[in-house]
Design a protein around this motif. Sequence first.
Motif, PDB file in Angstrom:
ATOM      1  N   UNK A 175      87.456 -21.091 -10.564  1.00 42.60           N
ATOM      2  CA  UNK A 175      85.793 -21.503 -10.478  1.00 42.60           C
ATOM      3  C   UNK A 175      85.675 -21.418  -8.928  1.00 42.60           C
ATOM      4  N   UNK A 176      86.549 -21.785  -8.032  1.00 40.48           N
ATOM      5  CA  UNK A 176      86.262 -21.573  -6.661  1.00 40.48           C
ATOM      6  C   UNK A 176      86.139 -20.120  -6.097  1.00 40.48           C
ATOM      7  N   UNK A 177      86.474 -19.201  -7.042  1.00 45.86           N
ATOM      8  CA  UNK A 177      86.112 -17.711  -6.601  1.00 45.86           C
ATOM      9  C   UNK A 177      84.655 -17.345  -6.854  1.00 45.86           C
ATOM     10  N   UNK A 178      84.269 -18.103  -7.906  1.00 39.61           N
ATOM     11  CA  UNK A 178      82.768 -17.926  -8.258  1.00 39.61           C
ATOM     12  C   UNK A 178      81.751 -18.686  -7.528  1.00 39.61           C
ATOM     13  N   UNK A 179      81.894 -19.951  -7.255  1.00 41.66           N
ATOM     14  CA  UNK A 179      80.722 -20.954  -7.097  1.00 41.66           C
ATOM     15  C   UNK A 179      81.286 -21.540  -5.980  1.00 41.66           C
ATOM     16  N   UNK A 180      80.215 -22.200  -5.372  1.00 48.32           N
ATOM     17  CA  UNK A 180      80.035 -22.908  -4.001  1.00 48.32           C
ATOM     18  C   UNK A 180      80.880 -24.399  -4.235  1.00 48.32           C
ATOM     19  N   UNK A 181      81.554 -24.797  -3.254  1.00 43.87           N
ATOM     20  CA  UNK A 181      82.251 -26.155  -3.785  1.00 43.87           C
ATOM     21  C   UNK A 181      81.368 -27.237  -3.900  1.00 43.87           C
ATOM     22  N   UNK A 182      80.153 -27.210  -3.606  1.00 40.01           N
ATOM     23  CA  UNK A 182      79.309 -28.462  -3.911  1.00 40.01           C
ATOM     24  C   UNK A 182      78.736 -28.228  -5.331  1.00 40.01           C
ATOM     25  N   UNK A 183      78.560 -27.086  -5.922  1.00 42.24           N
ATOM     26  CA  UNK A 183      78.227 -26.898  -7.238  1.00 42.24           C
ATOM     27  C   UNK A 183      79.502 -27.406  -8.217  1.00 42.24           C
ATOM     28  N   UNK A 184      80.727 -27.159  -7.687  1.00 37.42           N
ATOM     29  CA  UNK A 184      81.773 -27.313  -8.765  1.00 37.42           C
ATOM     30  C   UNK A 184      82.017 -29.044  -8.773  1.00 37.42           C
TER      31      UNK A 184
END
Length: 304
Positions: A175-184
């Motif tokens: 998930x970290x490869x696809x999305x901003x950390x705040x989103x996750x």
Amino acid sequence: MNSNIFKAHIALLGANLIYGANYIIAKGIMPDKINPNAFVLIRLVCCVALFWGIKFIFVKEKVAREDFLRLALCGLLGAAANMLFFFHGINLTSPIDASIIMTATPVIVLIFSFIILKERITKKKLIGITIAGIGAIFLIIYGNKAAGTSSFLGNLFVFLNASCYGLYLVLVKTLKKKYNAITIISWMFLFGLLFVFPIAINDFRAVNFDAFSTNTYLVIGYVVLFTTFFAYLFNVYALNFVSPSVTSSYIYLQPVISFILVSVYAYILMKDEYAQDINLIKILSCLMVVIGVYIISKPPKKLA
């Protein structure tokens, strides 16, 4: 050292000072003022509000439908189970025991990475796992016999907390490869809240808020604002300038801070229940875990 890297190290120092103090601060109001389940529910509600506020303002990012299941699993492991096991564990056991056991998290991440991601474990890392594992397991078992505030069940809960968090760190990699950390983190806390709510709502309703002192509110504020919100942002900021291995190495500070604060409570503030929390066995267990994690984290030598 350039200014950004220096600031990153200051951020990591701040985050781990916060984490190290959290062991004894959070323990201070449980279970007399608040049940661990209710404490977790309050923490998650506040964190959802804070991180979703940031997301709505700064991070305009949508999540693909196929990733919601993984986010829900991350919420279960990284927020719900992680926090419930930690708060129940610290409620029962010594802050020192908890901080030592938590330093084994990199070991747990390595084991789950081997099982799930098929990452190779070298002979050096296997030695590190063995040394750290012996130290952590011995401390968990010793909690049943130790004087002071140690507890086998509390130590076991903290170990389960570390295991859930370690598994979460492995699962969240894609998930970290696809999305901003705040989103996750926003979605993770939201799903965590959904899992915790039916478990904790009755305990929350039973809380006697009239009995809360200023100190109680300060402790809850510390856990919500500092341990969860600011510490996480400090780590995210630091990862922009230093490697994950550097970030994880700061976990060694947490037992040191816990040892210092327990000593202050025991010998300066005269909190007798902490007087027997520091002994040679715990120091040796701590050294074994730290040595094991150091062996695992040390990067391989580059060939000339």
